[in-house]
Design a protein around this motif. Structure first.
Motif, PDB file in Angstrom:
ATOM      1  N   ASP A 291      24.241  69.176  44.840  1.00  0.00           N
ATOM      2  CA  ASP A 291      25.020  68.509  45.887  1.00  0.00           C
ATOM      3  C   ASP A 291      24.177  67.517  46.687  1.00  0.00           C
ATOM      4  OD1 ASP A 291      27.292  69.983  45.221  1.00  0.00           O
ATOM      5  OD2 ASP A 291      26.782  71.604  46.605  1.00  0.00           O
ATOM      6  N   TRP A 292      22.985  67.218  46.193  1.00  0.00           N
ATOM      7  CA  TRP A 292      22.089  66.342  46.955  1.00  0.00           C
ATOM      8  C   TRP A 292      22.719  64.979  47.241  1.00  0.00           C
ATOM      9  CZ3 TRP A 292      20.310  61.623  45.101  1.00  0.00           C
ATOM     10  CH2 TRP A 292      20.546  61.369  43.744  1.00  0.00           C
ATOM     11  N   VAL A 293      23.623  64.532  46.377  1.00  0.00           N
ATOM     12  CA  VAL A 293      24.234  63.213  46.558  1.00  0.00           C
ATOM     13  C   VAL A 293      25.131  63.185  47.794  1.00  0.00           C
ATOM     14  CG1 VAL A 293      25.791  61.505  45.543  1.00  0.00           C
ATOM     15  CG2 VAL A 293      24.147  62.686  44.099  1.00  0.00           C
ATOM     16  N   THR A 294      25.837  64.283  48.038  1.00  0.00           N
ATOM     17  CA  THR A 294      26.801  64.317  49.145  1.00  0.00           C
ATOM     18  C   THR A 294      26.306  65.105  50.354  1.00  0.00           C
ATOM     19  OG1 THR A 294      27.887  66.251  48.132  1.00  0.00           O
ATOM     20  CG2 THR A 294      28.764  64.061  47.589  1.00  0.00           C
ATOM     21  N   ASN A 295      25.195  65.804  50.220  1.00  0.00           N
ATOM     22  CA  ASN A 295      24.673  66.570  51.354  1.00  0.00           C
ATOM     23  C   ASN A 295      24.364  65.667  52.539  1.00  0.00           C
ATOM     24  OD1 ASN A 295      24.654  69.073  50.107  1.00  0.00           O
ATOM     25  ND2 ASN A 295      22.479  69.012  49.574  1.00  0.00           N
ATOM     26  N   ASN A 296      24.674  66.154  53.749  1.00  0.00           N
ATOM     27  CA  ASN A 296      24.060  65.565  54.934  1.00  0.00           C
ATOM     28  C   ASN A 296      22.958  66.510  55.399  1.00  0.00           C
ATOM     29  OD1 ASN A 296      25.285  67.645  56.440  1.00  0.00           O
ATOM     30  ND2 ASN A 296      27.085  66.394  56.886  1.00  0.00           N
ATOM     31  N   VAL A 297      22.320  66.184  56.495  1.00  0.00           N
ATOM     32  CA  VAL A 297      21.198  67.000  56.952  1.00  0.00           C
ATOM     33  C   VAL A 297      21.641  68.433  57.235  1.00  0.00           C
ATOM     34  CG1 VAL A 297      19.506  67.318  58.787  1.00  0.00           C
ATOM     35  CG2 VAL A 297      19.907  65.041  57.859  1.00  0.00           C
ATOM     36  N   ASP A 298      22.801  68.587  57.879  1.00  0.00           N
ATOM     37  CA  ASP A 298      23.289  69.930  58.185  1.00  0.00           C
ATOM     38  C   ASP A 298      23.583  70.730  56.930  1.00  0.00           C
ATOM     39  OD1 ASP A 298      23.101  69.535  60.907  1.00  0.00           O
ATOM     40  OD2 ASP A 298      25.191  68.910  61.147  1.00  0.00           O
ATOM     41  N   ASP A 299      24.154  70.068  55.919  1.00  0.00           N
ATOM     42  CA  ASP A 299      24.438  70.757  54.654  1.00  0.00           C
ATOM     43  C   ASP A 299      23.158  71.305  54.036  1.00  0.00           C
ATOM     44  OD1 ASP A 299      27.145  70.075  54.820  1.00  0.00           O
ATOM     45  OD2 ASP A 299      26.856  68.208  53.709  1.00  0.00           O
ATOM     46  N   LYS A 300      22.155  70.453  53.982  1.00  0.00           N
ATOM     47  CA  LYS A 300      20.877  70.854  53.380  1.00  0.00           C
ATOM     48  C   LYS A 300      20.267  72.024  54.130  1.00  0.00           C
ATOM     49  CE  LYS A 300      17.402  68.418  54.565  1.00  0.00           C
ATOM     50  NZ  LYS A 300      16.503  67.259  54.758  1.00  0.00           N
ATOM     51  N   GLN A 301      20.217  71.921  55.436  1.00  0.00           N
ATOM     52  CA  GLN A 301      19.585  72.968  56.229  1.00  0.00           C
ATOM     53  C   GLN A 301      20.384  74.265  56.164  1.00  0.00           C
ATOM     54  OE1 GLN A 301      17.283  70.097  59.463  1.00  0.00           O
ATOM     55  NE2 GLN A 301      18.914  71.422  60.160  1.00  0.00           N
ATOM     56  N   THR A 302      21.715  74.150  56.127  1.00  0.00           N
ATOM     57  CA  THR A 302      22.544  75.348  56.022  1.00  0.00           C
ATOM     58  C   THR A 302      22.293  76.072  54.711  1.00  0.00           C
ATOM     59  OG1 THR A 302      24.275  74.429  57.440  1.00  0.00           O
ATOM     60  CG2 THR A 302      24.921  76.204  55.946  1.00  0.00           C
ATOM     61  N   LYS A 303      22.150  75.337  53.625  1.00  0.00           N
ATOM     62  CA  LYS A 303      21.876  75.961  52.328  1.00  0.00           C
ATOM     63  C   LYS A 303      20.536  76.681  52.334  1.00  0.00           C
ATOM     64  CE  LYS A 303      24.762  72.893  49.575  1.00  0.00           C
ATOM     65  NZ  LYS A 303      24.845  71.969  48.436  1.00  0.00           N
ATOM     66  N   PHE A 304      19.558  76.089  52.990  1.00  0.00           N
ATOM     67  CA  PHE A 304      18.263  76.752  53.091  1.00  0.00           C
ATOM     68  C   PHE A 304      18.381  78.024  53.920  1.00  0.00           C
ATOM     69  CE2 PHE A 304      14.187  77.544  55.150  1.00  0.00           C
ATOM     70  CZ  PHE A 304      13.319  77.519  54.068  1.00  0.00           C
ATOM     71  N   MET A 305      19.071  77.934  55.046  1.00  0.00           N
ATOM     72  CA  MET A 305      19.228  79.094  55.920  1.00  0.00           C
ATOM     73  C   MET A 305      20.014  80.219  55.234  1.00  0.00           C
ATOM     74  SD  MET A 305      20.184  76.960  59.353  1.00  0.00           S
ATOM     75  CE  MET A 305      19.062  75.794  60.126  1.00  0.00           C
ATOM     76  N   GLN A 306      20.969  79.850  54.397  1.00  0.00           N
ATOM     77  CA  GLN A 306      21.802  80.841  53.712  1.00  0.00           C
ATOM     78  C   GLN A 306      21.168  81.389  52.445  1.00  0.00           C
ATOM     79  OE1 GLN A 306      25.508  78.750  53.126  1.00  0.00           O
ATOM     80  NE2 GLN A 306      26.271  79.270  55.183  1.00  0.00           N
ATOM     81  N   GLY A 307      19.987  80.893  52.099  1.00  0.00           N
ATOM     82  CA  GLY A 307      19.296  81.410  50.938  1.00  0.00           C
ATOM     83  C   GLY A 307      19.792  80.865  49.613  1.00  0.00           C
ATOM     84  N   LYS A 308      20.300  79.634  49.638  1.00  0.00           N
ATOM     85  CA  LYS A 308      20.747  79.017  48.386  1.00  0.00           C
ATOM     86  C   LYS A 308      19.673  78.130  47.769  1.00  0.00           C
ATOM     87  CE  LYS A 308      25.604  79.094  49.777  1.00  0.00           C
ATOM     88  NZ  LYS A 308      26.822  78.287  50.055  1.00  0.00           N
ATOM     89  N   VAL A 309      18.709  77.697  48.576  1.00  0.00           N
ATOM     90  CA  VAL A 309      17.589  76.896  48.081  1.00  0.00           C
ATOM     91  C   VAL A 309      16.297  77.432  48.695  1.00  0.00           C
ATOM     92  CG1 VAL A 309      18.965  74.805  47.732  1.00  0.00           C
ATOM     93  CG2 VAL A 309      17.818  75.179  49.922  1.00  0.00           C
ATOM     94  N   GLY A 310      15.196  77.210  47.962  1.00  0.00           N
ATOM     95  CA  GLY A 310      13.925  77.775  48.394  1.00  0.00           C
ATOM     96  C   GLY A 310      13.017  76.821  49.132  1.00  0.00           C
ATOM     97  N   MET A 311      13.270  75.513  49.015  1.00  0.00           N
ATOM     98  CA  MET A 311      12.433  74.532  49.702  1.00  0.00           C
ATOM     99  C   MET A 311      13.270  73.346  50.146  1.00  0.00           C
ATOM    100  SD  MET A 311       8.814  74.396  47.545  1.00  0.00           S
ATOM    101  CE  MET A 311       9.544  74.374  45.894  1.00  0.00           C
ATOM    102  N   MET A 312      12.869  72.766  51.244  1.00  0.00           N
ATOM    103  CA  MET A 312      13.503  71.533  51.718  1.00  0.00           C
ATOM    104  C   MET A 312      12.526  70.823  52.633  1.00  0.00           C
ATOM    105  SD  MET A 312      16.076  72.558  54.834  1.00  0.00           S
ATOM    106  CE  MET A 312      15.452  73.411  56.296  1.00  0.00           C
ATOM    107  N   LEU A 313      12.694  69.524  52.756  1.00  0.00           N
ATOM    108  CA  LEU A 313      11.963  68.745  53.745  1.00  0.00           C
ATOM    109  C   LEU A 313      12.900  68.522  54.925  1.00  0.00           C
ATOM    110  CD1 LEU A 313       9.114  67.092  53.784  1.00  0.00           C
ATOM    111  CD2 LEU A 313      10.669  65.153  53.952  1.00  0.00           C
ATOM    112  N   ALA A 314      12.413  68.793  56.133  1.00  0.00           N
ATOM    113  CA  ALA A 314      13.249  68.626  57.318  1.00  0.00           C
ATOM    114  C   ALA A 314      12.355  68.359  58.520  1.00  0.00           C
ATOM    115  CB  ALA A 314      14.108  69.869  57.550  1.00  0.00           C
ATOM    116  N   HIS A 315      12.980  68.013  59.631  1.00  0.00           N
ATOM    117  CA  HIS A 315      12.237  67.819  60.869  1.00  0.00           C
ATOM    118  C   HIS A 315      11.455  69.085  61.207  1.00  0.00           C
ATOM    119  CE1 HIS A 315      14.971  64.384  61.571  1.00  0.00           C
ATOM    120  NE2 HIS A 315      14.009  63.933  62.352  1.00  0.00           N
TER     121      HIS A 315
END
Length: 439
Positions: A291-315
């Motif tokens: 979903d990287w094409v349609t993700n916004n920042v909140d989407d990405k961070q939510t997936k990390f917080m929910q345990g759907k992804v193991g790494m992300m770059l963020a503030h």
């Protein structure tokens, strides 16, 4: 060895800074040199700090001879329109933020009409030396912005550690369990690993792109959350910009880089091509969140917080990420969440280059209203020079000794700011409103 920045930032502030005093208000011919008006969309806290005469605000004001700082703000979606309107009505702020050459229509007009100060006419190695060093980094702008007349008309703002890589350390621990690690290494090596190979093959927080790729792949393929389902991805993104650490690692994201006697755009360099190929590999192998094409920042961070992804770059908003993780996972405490999530520098490229930069090697620029007297222009330059000094950088990173931190016997800076009601350490930004001047 990984270089964790969590321990440095958590006690002070979650977004590290490079200087950016951008102003708002109305500049006028001459003007009171004892006050500067500052403009950026999120500078309202400056006025709060001024009203309270907070220690950090007072330190900045004292550093430039007691000059008062007043902010006028606007919406984050309308700030560019605000500056354009103020230019058209001859009401530019004393100091203000713009996109500079990235928005050439406005920037050209301001230069053409001499509405902003040619900063490079004022600075040298001895006069405002910190500003001079900052401008030296961006001499390519003088040569490649044709209407700049070989001058710097603004001060580019660059970032340092504004973004970090977040990593699920508990997932790493799960991958390193003997049975799981044996399974992974058997797939990787094509044979059952020896004891020495097991030890050498343990996963760790990635320091370079090779380690990042291997860990992201394992997070995708080997059930790192141990829920028995194939439902995790190694890495999530929200846009090409938040992947620029990959371009930076390959040396391909500076946009205008030296080439022989001139410059070339980095998009045609080998480094940029390698970065694109690396990202394509993450996508084609299913390692990157689809979903990287349609993700916004909140989407990405939510997936990390929910345990759907193991790494992300963020503030570098470590407390924010921990709070979200605790909310998404019932029963997690500050201690357990901290043990499961680490914040590290982005992995390095083949030659050791790492980091995140603004779009054209800087974020935005600071302009100084030329419709002011020389005394007031001098104060504006003095403020910017202080914010770019080592003293200024330390002030906005750590605060004031005895108020925001103290040094222990080993010389380490220890926060004195305490904790909020949820048990999180106060950051300097949340504890001291004037910190926004350095963000």
């Amino acid at each position: 060895m990984k270089r964790s920045i969590k321990s440095v930032l958590a006690g002070f502030m979650c977004a590290v800074i490079l200087p950016s005093a951008f102003a708002c208000g109305g500049g006028s011919a001459g003007g009171d040199a004892n006050e500067l008006t500052l403009f950026r969309w999120d500078f309202s806290y400056v006025n709060t700090a001024k009203k309270m005469n907070s220690p950090l605000y007072k330190a900045v004001s004292d550093a430039i001879g007691g000059v008062e700082l007043t902010a006028i703000t606007t919406g984050s979606d309308t700030w560019e329109d605000t500056i354009t309107r103020r230019f058209n009505t001859n009401e530019l702020p004393d100091l203000f933020i713009t996109k500079g050459p990235e928005s050439p229509d406005l920037y050209y007009k301001m230069i053409r009409d001499e509405a902003i100060v040619p900063v490079s006419d004022y600075v040298s190695e001895t006069e405002y030396p910190n500003l001079y060093r900052q401008l030296q980094k961006y001499d390519f702008l003088k040569e490649n912005v044709y209407y700049a007349e070989g001058k710097h008309w603004s001060v580019p703002i660059n970032w340092s550690l504004e973004f970090a890589m977040y990593v699920r350390t508990d997932w790493i621990d799960n991958l390193n369990k003997p049975e799981k690690l044996t399974e992974i290494l058997t797939d990787e090596l094509g044979h059952t690993p020896s004891a020495a190979e097991l030890e050498a093959g343990k996963f760790k927080q990635p320091d370079d792109l090779v380690e990042f790729y291997r860990l992201a792949r394992a997070f995708t393929l080997y059930d790192p959350d141990e829920n028995g389902q194939n439902d995790t991805y190694g890495y999530s993104s929200s846009d090409c910009y938040t992947d620029n650490w990959i371009y930076e690692a390959f040396g391909g994201y500076n946009h205008m880089i030296a080439a022989g006697d001139g410059y070339t755009n980095s998009s045609v360099t080998e480094g940029n091509k390698k970065a694109v190929a690396f990202i394509n590999r993450l996508i084609s192998e299913g390692i990157m969140d689809p979903d990287w094409v349609t993700n916004n920042v909140d989407d990405k961070q939510t997936k990390f917080m929910q345990g759907k992804v193991g790494m992300m770059l963020a503030h570098t908003w470590y407390n924010t990420i921990l709070t979200g993780f605790m909310a998404a996972n019932f029963g997690e405490t500050i201690e357990s969440a901290t043990a499961k999530i680490d914040m590290i520098e982005p992995p390095a490229g083949p030659d050791g280059t790492r980091g995140v930069k603004g779009h054209p090697d800087f974020w935005t620029v600071i302009c100084i209203n030329a419709d002011m007297g020389e005394a007031k222009i001098a104060k504006a330059l003095e403020l910017l020079d202080f914010l770019h000094s080592d003293e200024g950088l330390d002030l906005f990173l750590y605060g004031i000794e005895g108020i925001h931190y103290e040094e222990d016997e080993s010389g380490e800076k220890v926060s004195k700011m305490g904790q909020n009601s949820k048990g999180f350490n106060y950051t300097l930004l949340s504890y001291e409103r004037a910190t926004v001047l350095g963000t």
